[in-house]
Scaffold this motif. Structure first.
Motif, PDB file in Angstrom:
ATOM      1  N   GLY A 140     -13.841   4.387   1.916  1.00 29.46           N
ATOM      2  CA  GLY A 140     -12.670   4.701   1.086  1.00 29.46           C
ATOM      3  C   GLY A 140     -13.082   5.160  -0.302  1.00 29.46           C
ATOM      4  O   GLY A 140     -12.581   6.170  -0.809  1.00 29.46           O
TER       5      GLY A 140
ATOM      6  N   LEU B 133     -12.623   8.850  -2.053  1.00 27.32           N
ATOM      7  CA  LEU B 133     -11.974   8.973  -3.369  1.00 27.32           C
ATOM      8  C   LEU B 133     -12.839   9.761  -4.337  1.00 27.32           C
ATOM      9  O   LEU B 133     -12.351  10.643  -5.069  1.00 27.32           O
ATOM     10  CB  LEU B 133     -11.698   7.591  -3.943  1.00 27.32           C
TER      11      LEU B 133
ATOM     12  N   PHE C 253      -6.925   7.926   5.749  1.00 25.04           N
ATOM     13  CA  PHE C 253      -7.719   6.694   5.609  1.00 25.04           C
ATOM     14  C   PHE C 253      -6.803   5.476   5.412  1.00 25.04           C
ATOM     15  O   PHE C 253      -6.955   4.469   6.082  1.00 25.04           O
ATOM     16  CB  PHE C 253      -8.677   6.849   4.418  1.00 25.04           C
ATOM     17  N   PHE C 254      -5.824   5.608   4.488  1.00 23.75           N
ATOM     18  CA  PHE C 254      -4.951   4.461   4.219  1.00 23.75           C
ATOM     19  C   PHE C 254      -4.121   4.100   5.453  1.00 23.75           C
ATOM     20  O   PHE C 254      -3.988   2.931   5.807  1.00 23.75           O
ATOM     21  CB  PHE C 254      -4.063   4.727   3.006  1.00 23.75           C
TER      22      PHE C 254
ATOM     23  N   VAL D 218      -6.479   2.482   8.093  1.00 26.93           N
ATOM     24  CA  VAL D 218      -6.916   1.106   7.820  1.00 26.93           C
ATOM     25  C   VAL D 218      -5.756   0.131   8.008  1.00 26.93           C
ATOM     26  O   VAL D 218      -5.950  -0.967   8.551  1.00 26.93           O
ATOM     27  CB  VAL D 218      -7.541   0.991   6.413  1.00 26.93           C
ATOM     28  N   VAL D 219      -4.550   0.536   7.619  1.00 25.36           N
ATOM     29  CA  VAL D 219      -3.378  -0.329   7.865  1.00 25.36           C
ATOM     30  C   VAL D 219      -3.238  -0.544   9.381  1.00 25.36           C
ATOM     31  O   VAL D 219      -3.026  -1.666   9.856  1.00 25.36           O
ATOM     32  CB  VAL D 219      -2.102   0.304   7.259  1.00 25.36           C
TER      33      VAL D 219
ATOM     34  N   ILE E 294       0.843  -1.215   0.000  1.00 21.71           N
ATOM     35  CA  ILE E 294       0.000   0.000   0.000  1.00 21.71           C
ATOM     36  C   ILE E 294       0.865   1.247   0.000  1.00 21.71           C
ATOM     37  O   ILE E 294       0.591   2.230  -0.684  1.00 21.71           O
ATOM     38  CB  ILE E 294      -0.957  -0.013   1.220  1.00 21.71           C
TER      39      ILE E 294
ATOM     40  N   ILE F 286      -5.796  -3.025  10.612  1.00 23.43           N
ATOM     41  CA  ILE F 286      -5.477  -4.424  10.297  1.00 23.43           C
ATOM     42  C   ILE F 286      -4.439  -4.955  11.292  1.00 23.43           C
ATOM     43  O   ILE F 286      -4.554  -6.073  11.798  1.00 23.43           O
ATOM     44  CB  ILE F 286      -5.003  -4.560   8.829  1.00 23.43           C
TER      45      ILE F 286
ATOM     46  N   ILE G  59      -7.998  11.074   2.602  1.00 26.07           N
ATOM     47  CA  ILE G  59      -7.638   9.819   1.919  1.00 26.07           C
ATOM     48  C   ILE G  59      -6.284   9.305   2.421  1.00 26.07           C
ATOM     49  O   ILE G  59      -6.099   8.102   2.624  1.00 26.07           O
ATOM     50  CB  ILE G  59      -7.689   9.960   0.365  1.00 26.07           C
TER      51      ILE G  59
ATOM     52  N   LYS H 172      -4.257   1.171  -4.364  1.00 21.25           N
ATOM     53  CA  LYS H 172      -4.134   1.110  -2.904  1.00 21.25           C
ATOM     54  C   LYS H 172      -5.383   0.480  -2.295  1.00 21.25           C
ATOM     55  O   LYS H 172      -5.302  -0.347  -1.392  1.00 21.25           O
ATOM     56  CB  LYS H 172      -3.960   2.523  -2.334  1.00 21.25           C
ATOM     57  N   MET H 173      -6.558   0.897  -2.819  1.00 26.16           N
ATOM     58  CA  MET H 173      -7.829   0.357  -2.320  1.00 26.16           C
ATOM     59  C   MET H 173      -7.906  -1.149  -2.568  1.00 26.16           C
ATOM     60  O   MET H 173      -8.365  -1.904  -1.714  1.00 26.16           O
ATOM     61  CB  MET H 173      -9.013   1.039  -3.026  1.00 26.16           C
TER      62      MET H 173
ATOM     63  N   SER I  64      -5.781  -7.427   1.511  1.00 27.66           N
ATOM     64  CA  SER I  64      -5.203  -7.637   2.836  1.00 27.66           C
ATOM     65  C   SER I  64      -6.292  -7.907   3.877  1.00 27.66           C
ATOM     66  O   SER I  64      -6.197  -8.864   4.656  1.00 27.66           O
ATOM     67  CB  SER I  64      -4.407  -6.388   3.212  1.00 27.66           C
TER      68      SER I  64
ATOM     69  N   TYR J 261     -13.517   9.982   9.345  1.00 27.89           N
ATOM     70  CA  TYR J 261     -13.344  10.159   7.893  1.00 27.89           C
ATOM     71  C   TYR J 261     -14.491  11.008   7.337  1.00 27.89           C
ATOM     72  O   TYR J 261     -14.287  11.913   6.537  1.00 27.89           O
ATOM     73  CB  TYR J 261     -13.335   8.831   7.141  1.00 27.89           C
TER      74      TYR J 261
ATOM     75  N   TYR K 211      -4.319   5.626  -6.088  1.00 26.20           N
ATOM     76  CA  TYR K 211      -5.266   5.408  -4.992  1.00 26.20           C
ATOM     77  C   TYR K 211      -6.144   4.179  -5.226  1.00 26.20           C
ATOM     78  O   TYR K 211      -6.468   3.455  -4.278  1.00 26.20           O
ATOM     79  CB  TYR K 211      -6.141   6.648  -4.797  1.00 26.20           C
TER      80      TYR K 211
ATOM     81  N   LEU L  31      -5.657  -2.971  -0.225  1.00 27.52           N
ATOM     82  CA  LEU L  31      -6.266  -2.917   1.109  1.00 27.52           C
ATOM     83  C   LEU L  31      -7.352  -3.985   1.243  1.00 27.52           C
ATOM     84  O   LEU L  31      -7.433  -4.681   2.260  1.00 27.52           O
ATOM     85  CB  LEU L  31      -6.875  -1.531   1.283  1.00 27.52           C
TER      86      LEU L  31
END
Lengths: 96, 502
Positions: free
Chosen positions: A83, A87, B166-167, B170-171, A28, B174, B163, A37-38, A44, B147, A34, A41
């Motif tokens: 997400g 976006l 957000f990434f 979320v990482v 990621i 997890i 955004i 990346k989604m 995963s 968010y 983007y 994600l």
């Protein structure tokens, strides 16, 4: 003999699940796009849910764990929708 | 009486959830604002009542049923939790007052207050729950609403930050989920108290697995809550982004991150593994020292007030990490007081800088000229109060936290000695230098008073300016109260630290 094969398969599956989770997670940060990346994600997250399911089945845990898995799955769907909507919002703002 | 107290934390959780539903039905912003304000004030009263009861009877914990996941299954409410709850509600109240004026920049105004209250519900759930899966669910509820709140702003930069956050978030989720799931598989229970008991009885061979799980959990926390600083410097020149929503949410983020760090060390994995086996205390102390020393050095070079305030926040965070790493009663009490300082003086400085950026489109140090002006007495007072609290002058919690920090030396040995002397000397010398620089700028600024009045004449943002000044009023009163009752505040933080160590 058969039990040994099953055991080895389980170890390989364990390893594969974990590898998928970790690789897609760290990719990621390497990918610039983007949308990609989604995708990573989602891979995963879903492999983690599958791994959890796999552990529940093999370790014969309490049936209540399924409610947890369901909740995690719902939260994954929410995450994905959030997400995508962020976006879309970003794209809309850029167009304006 | 005590039985009645046991059901009150459920009320603390359910009230924001129910009122958020109510907010969806009303179309008028004024009505929704009134509902949200009443809810937060009610929650503050309720938590104050609970804090008084906890001080008299000790911590409250309760388990309704044996299910591993339920919104209201179990909670644990000690002095440590209630301290964070009160701080959180105070920041929420402050931000709510600001949103009354900020809401016109929003796309979906109707659902704003509902989201705000669900965000509050998620935060309170994180602070109250004693179940690992509930903790994860509340973290997700908090994240979704966060968010949604920042994306709804009508500008591109907030969407860009949302955004990116957000990434990372979320990482982090997890990582946290993986760690918590493994804990459940290992101990077959989702109750944090049982997990803690079982972790204490685990044999030395299993320490490595638990250490790995702790590291994964901490990575998750850092990715989810402490990455905001990465974006902060990218947006320093943006006028729109430096608004109160970002400031408060960023402050709340740090609070929740710190809460989860303390919770994981002292209530889930235990000091024996984290500090004894992993030597994580050294990692935290060294990290804290680097943060303090490096950003103290950065303070000398910059002339941008926004950067100065950001560096001061990071320095404060560094001191909090060092104190958590020292892990004794005095250092934890000091960490709580540093958190209070973070809320009072740092937030005050941020609002001051936001005011400058909003009015003059700049956060250059030369604009400190307005501080000396008699027309802006609240601005001047707030700025001086906040900056003096950073020194060892007994204002706010700035003196008592350093006193506890020094007292922790007696229990911490060589590590405490080193982590005290190096950052403290750097910090005191450099903050002194920065204060001197400020005074110099205030006296000999290149902007003379004529130019300043021209700048003031061009501004036409009355309502927003009012709320900046009101926020500074509230924070100033809060800081003065902390200073006046500094003895009681210090005693309370010591009691909260004692409840953690026990």
């Amino acid at each position: 003999m058969f039990e040994q094969v099953v055991l080895q398969l389980r170890t390989i599956l364990d390893f594969l699940f974990l590898l998928t989770v970790i690789l897609s997670l760290f990719s990621i940060f390497l990918v610039g796009n983007y949308a990609r990346k989604m995708l990573l994600l989602s891979v995963s997250y879903s492999s983690l849910i599958l791994y959890f399911l796999y552990i529940v089945i093999t370790k014969e845990l309490s049936y209540q764990v399924f409610s947890v898995i369901l909740t995690i799955f719902i939260s994954f769907i929410f995450t994905f929708i959030t997400g995508v909507s962020i976006l879309m919002n970003l794209l809309k703002q850029k167009k304006q | 009486m005590l039985e009645f107290c046991y059901s009150l934390p459920y009320l603390l959780l359910l009230v924001p959830l129910l009122t958020s539903i109510m907010c969806c039905f009303f179309k008028q912003n004024a009505m929704n604002f009134f509902i949200a304000l009443t809810t937060i004030v009610f929650l503050i009263c309720l938590s104050t009542y609970l804090a008084i009861n906890i001080l008299s009877f000790g911590h409250l914990d309760y388990k309704v049923n044996e299910s591993i996941l339920s919104i209201i299954s179990e909670y644990r409410l000690g002095l440590f939790n209630i301290f964070f709850v009160l701080v959180l509600l105070f920041v929420k109240l402050l931000s709510l007052l600001y949103f009354r004026y900020e809401i016109k920049h929003y796309n979906n105004q109707r659902f704003f207050y509902a989201l705000f209250l669900i965000n509050c519900f998620g935060l309170l759930g994180i602070l109250l729950t004693n179940n690992i899966f509930n903790l994860y669910v509340y973290l997700e509820i908090y994240s979704f609403t966060f968010y949604a709140l920042i994306t709804n702003y009508d500008n591109e930069q907030s969407a860009d930050i949302a955004i990116k956050y957000f990434f990372n978030g979320v990482v982090g989720s997890i990582f946290i989920l993986f760690s918590l799931t493994c804990l459940y598989v290992l101990f077959q229970t989702s109750d944090i108290s049982y997990i803690f008991q079982k972790v204490n009885n685990v044999s030395v061979e299993n320490y490595l697995i638990l250490s790995c799980l702790f590291l994964i959990f901490v990575c998750g926390i850092f990715s989810k809550f402490f990455t905001f600083w990465l974006y902060l410097f990218q947006v320093k020149k943006s006028k729109n982004v430096i608004n109160f929503l970002f400031i408060t949410l960023m402050f709340l983020h740090i609070f929740i991150g710190l809460y989860l760090l303390i919770k994981s060390i002292f209530f889930i994995f235990g000091v024996k593994i984290v500090f004894g086996f992993m030597s994580f205390d050294i990692v935290l102390s060294v990290l804290g020292c680097i943060m303090v020393v490096y950003y103290s050095y950065c303070l000398i070079k910059t002339r941008n007030l926004f950067q100065i305030v950001s560096y001061l926040c990071i320095i404060n965070l560094g001191f909090i990490l060092i104190n958590i790493g020292l892990g004794n009663v005095y250092s934890l009490a000091s960490a709580f007081l540093f958190i209070l300082e973070y809320l009072s003086s740092n937030l005050m400085l941020f609002i001051f800088v936001s005011y400058l950026i909003y009015n003059f489109d700049s956060s250059d140090i030369n604009f400190l000229n307005i501080v000396g002006n008699k027309k802006n007495i609240i601005l001047s007072l707030a700025f001086l109060f906040a900056i003096l609290a950073k020194t060892i002058i007994p204002i706010g919690t700035g003196f008592t936290n350093k006193l506890f920090y020094a007292q922790s030396l007696g229990k911490g040995g060589v590590l405490a000695g080193l982590t005290f002397l190096i950052p403290m000397i750097f910090n005191v010398v450099i903050i002194g230098y920065v204060c001197f620089k400020f005074i110099k700028v205030m006296k000999f600024s290149k902007y003379n008073k004529g130019i300043y009045y021209d700048l003031v004449a061009t501004q036409n943002k009355g309502s927003i300016n009012k709320i900046y000044i009101y926020s500074l009023h509230v924070l100033l009163v809060f800081s003065i109260l902390i200073t006046v009752f500094s003895g009681s505040v210090a005693e309370l933080s010591y009691a909260a630290a004692e409840s953690i160590i026990q």
